[in-house]
Design a protein around this motif. Sequence first.
Motif: not given
Length: 217
Positions: A73, A75-79, A81, A113, A184
């Motif tokens: 998945a 990251t929490a903000d949609g970036t 990973a 993402c 990252q």
Amino acid sequence: MVHHSGRGFRAFAAIVTTLAIGWALVGCGSSESADSTATSGEGNPSTTASSSPDSDSSSASGTSSTSSTSSPAATADGTCATSQLTATVSTGSGGGAGSLYPYIVLTNHGSACAIGGYPGVSLAASGKQIGAAAVRESGSSTTLTLQRGQSAYSTLQITQAANLSESACKPTQADSVVIYPPNQKTSISVANKDFTGCANAGTAIVRVKPLQAGTGQ
């Protein structure tokens, strides 16, 4: 007189006998009804018990299905990973004027993402960075949305170490390219022996442009 009384007694006895038989039949009917109700009551728990495992089985099957189709998945903000990306280094546009122009390609293997801007890039040998990290070159920077299987690439310019003075560069053969996806802190190391770096940390020979959509091919 006595004979008449005897007939009356027999009639009375017949009535009593008839009533007794009737009451006995009623009692049997009630007993059968009670037995029928008890059997029905035992059937209800049996039905409930059989439906409960079916429900549990369906739930377990749903969980298994979700797990089997899961993917790395963002990251929490949609970036994007690092864990959902793979990296490759291609020959890019080749070389000229004392430099090489390879592409680094980042491909998404997880959920959709966002990615954009500059990746961090450096050359390395035996697990250690050689020289300075890549310097950012000006260029148009946009945020890209990568679906699963889609890629973004960045053009590098690597000055050929042979064109620099020995003292300024201290040429050292690289064995990998280390790439940090934008925003990252975890890197991806790509084995590659096509480049010679400068051990002198003050000499920057790698330049990087912003990411663009696709693979550059």
